[in-house]
Design a protein around this motif. Structure first.
Motif, mmCIF file in Angstrom:
data_model
loop_
_atom_site.group_PDB
_atom_site.id
_atom_site.type_symbol
_atom_site.label_atom_id
_atom_site.label_comp_id
_atom_site.label_asym_id
_atom_site.label_seq_id
_atom_site.Cartn_x
_atom_site.Cartn_y
_atom_site.Cartn_z
ATOM 1 N N GLU A 158 0.870 -1.178 0.000
ATOM 2 C CA GLU A 158 0.000 0.000 0.000
ATOM 3 C C GLU A 158 0.903 1.223 0.000
ATOM 4 N N THR A 185 0.559 5.168 -0.095
ATOM 5 C CA THR A 185 -0.384 6.279 0.046
ATOM 6 C C THR A 185 0.323 7.617 -0.048
ATOM 7 N N ARG A 217 -2.556 4.715 -3.669
ATOM 8 C CA ARG A 217 -3.652 5.157 -2.792
ATOM 9 C C ARG A 217 -3.476 6.649 -2.537
ATOM 10 N N SER A 245 -5.072 10.024 -0.332
ATOM 11 C CA SER A 245 -5.935 10.529 0.729
ATOM 12 C C SER A 245 -6.090 12.038 0.546
ATOM 13 N N SER A 262 -9.389 7.943 -0.541
ATOM 14 C CA SER A 262 -9.971 8.288 0.754
ATOM 15 C C SER A 262 -10.102 9.806 0.846
ATOM 16 N N HIS A 292 -12.989 4.499 1.342
ATOM 17 C CA HIS A 292 -12.491 4.830 2.685
ATOM 18 C C HIS A 292 -12.805 6.280 3.027
ATOM 19 N N ASN A 295 -12.069 6.136 11.527
ATOM 20 C CA ASN A 295 -11.921 5.620 10.166
ATOM 21 C C ASN A 295 -12.965 4.571 9.811
ATOM 22 N N SER A 352 -6.909 1.275 6.135
ATOM 23 C CA SER A 352 -5.569 1.835 5.949
ATOM 24 C C SER A 352 -4.529 0.895 6.544
ATOM 25 N N ASN A 373 -1.584 2.994 8.545
ATOM 26 C CA ASN A 373 -1.964 3.435 9.885
ATOM 27 C C ASN A 373 -2.046 2.271 10.864
#
Length: 397
Positions: free
Chosen positions: A106, A108, A131, A133, A172, A201, A255, A263, A266
């Motif tokens: 992943e 982000t 990804r 956000s 997200s 998300h 979340n 996530s 995280n």
């Protein structure tokens, strides 16, 4: 459990090589009124020199602690997407040179609406980002203006459209509640628009008035018209109800996700696992030591030229690691498992260390025990979810 016994229970995580990587890009288009992050308006900043220093820190970091395959990457800020396409490519190429990022990792990157055109998004995609956000915060233009955001609601929608055109599907957005003069209708309308985007998300945060911000100065002068606490609680419950009804699972205090889109980066923090932290003001945690880098842009650049740009580094005691395990782990709605505590702390029993705290919080109806054997653990109750900070603080010595 006595301090002597705790001292003998060395955390297993102390020996782990990080499999997660956080990188800080401290530049942004403007400073929002509530923001206390280590960020600086990009105009006039030595961005290319900063990227040189960041690559230098990467070189020194992998020499000091050679990485295994990285499973999670998060680029935060600031606003990393203020980098132009050439700088973005250069930055992402440097990450690939120094860290072996798994093909299914992943990866982000934070972005502000309006800072991601197709050319930049293509550079991000080609550089491994999968990804994004977006910091939407609200879909009410007046509220956005009141908190110092320079984008408008339509910019969020266009940014999501551009991201999808560039091939991104794992997206997200952040929404905020408890904003000055925000009503429940303001929030409900924003949630309606957010859900129409059909994202996998959503992160939903209440406003925190932090020191060294414009909002803190206004608050000290009695000039920040915040919602009453009862209304803020109602806003949080509204968010939970609406996201839940739309098919999203609340997997952490703030979340919500569709299955498989939680996530992953995280989760590193929530499970108290080690991670590399690079960039001005970044924090890292590896081999039982937490460090924080020098914050200022030029100060960071100068320090990286001479060595690792550390402001300070502190060994984490076993007791502190145990407290961290509980405080961050209980943010997850699945809670903490006794078997994981025992694994991280060389066989230590959770209830032997925190029995008094667990009994008190359970008696108050804020925590509940669940499961049997290896599946047993502790989690927030429905009553405890909106009172999470009170629960987490109970585990501080």
């Amino acid at each position: 459990m006595s301090e002597e016994i705790i001292a003998a229970k060395k955390p297993a995580v102390h020996g782990w090589t990080p499999r997660a990587l956080y990188i800080h890009i401290p530049f942004c288009t403007n400073k929002c009124f509530y923001c206390d992050f280590n960020s600086y308006v990009v105009e006039g900043q030595p961005v290319d020199a900063y990227l040189d220093a960041l690559e230098r820190e990467m070189e020194l970091t992998v020499k000091a602690l050679p990485p295994e395959t990285i499973r999670k990457v998060f680029v935060g800020g600031g606003t990393p997407t203020v980098l132009n396409p050439v700088q973005m490519k250069r930055f992402l190429d440097s990450v690939a040179r120094h860290f072996q990022v798994a093909a299914d990792a992943e990866f982000t990157m934070e972005a502000n609406p309006g800072t991601t055109d197709l050319e930049k998004l293509t550079a991000m995609r080609e550089g491994g980002v999968n990804r994004i956000s977006f910091g939407a915060q609200s879909f009410d233009n007046e509220l956005l203006k009141a908190i110092g955001r320079i984008h408008e609601a339509d910019d969020v929608i266009r940014s999501i459209e551009n991201a999808r055109k560039a091939g991104f599907s794992n997206l997200s957005i952040d929404l905020m509640f408890g904003l000055p003069r925000q009503t429940l209708k303001h929030l409900a309308d924003s949630v309606t628009t957010a859900l129409q985007l059909d994202l996998p998300h959503y992160s939903l945060y209440s406003l925190k008035v932090e020191e060294n911000t414009l909002f803190h100065r206004l608050y000290e002068r009695g000039e920040l018209p915040l919602p009453e606490e009862e209304l803020e609680v109602e806003m949080y419950q509204h968010l939970r109800d609406r996201l839940g009804a739309a098919g999203y699972t609340q997997y952490e205090i703030s979340n919500f996700a569709k299955p498989g889109h939680e996530s992953r980066h995280n989760s590193t923090y929530w499970h108290n696992e080690p991670y590399y932290g690079l960039g001005a003001g970044a924090h890292g945690y590896a081999l039982g030591t937490r460090h924080m880098n020098i914050k200022g842009v030029q100060a960071y650049i100068d320090a990286a030229a001479a060595g690792l740009p550390r402001k300070d580094a502190n060994e984490v005691s076993v007791r502190e690691a145990m407290e961290d395990f509980m405080m961050v782990g209980l943010r997850l709605l699945d809670g903490v498992r006794e078997a994981d505590f025992k694994r991280q702390f060389d066989g230590a029993e959770l209830e032997a260390v925190f029995g008094a705290e667990l009994a008190k919080l359970s008696g108050q109806g804020l925590l509940e025990r669940f499961g049997e054997g290896d599946s047993a653990g502790w989690r927030l109750t429905e009553r405890g979810i909106p009172l999470g900070n009170e629960v987490f603080g109970a585990f501080l010595a």
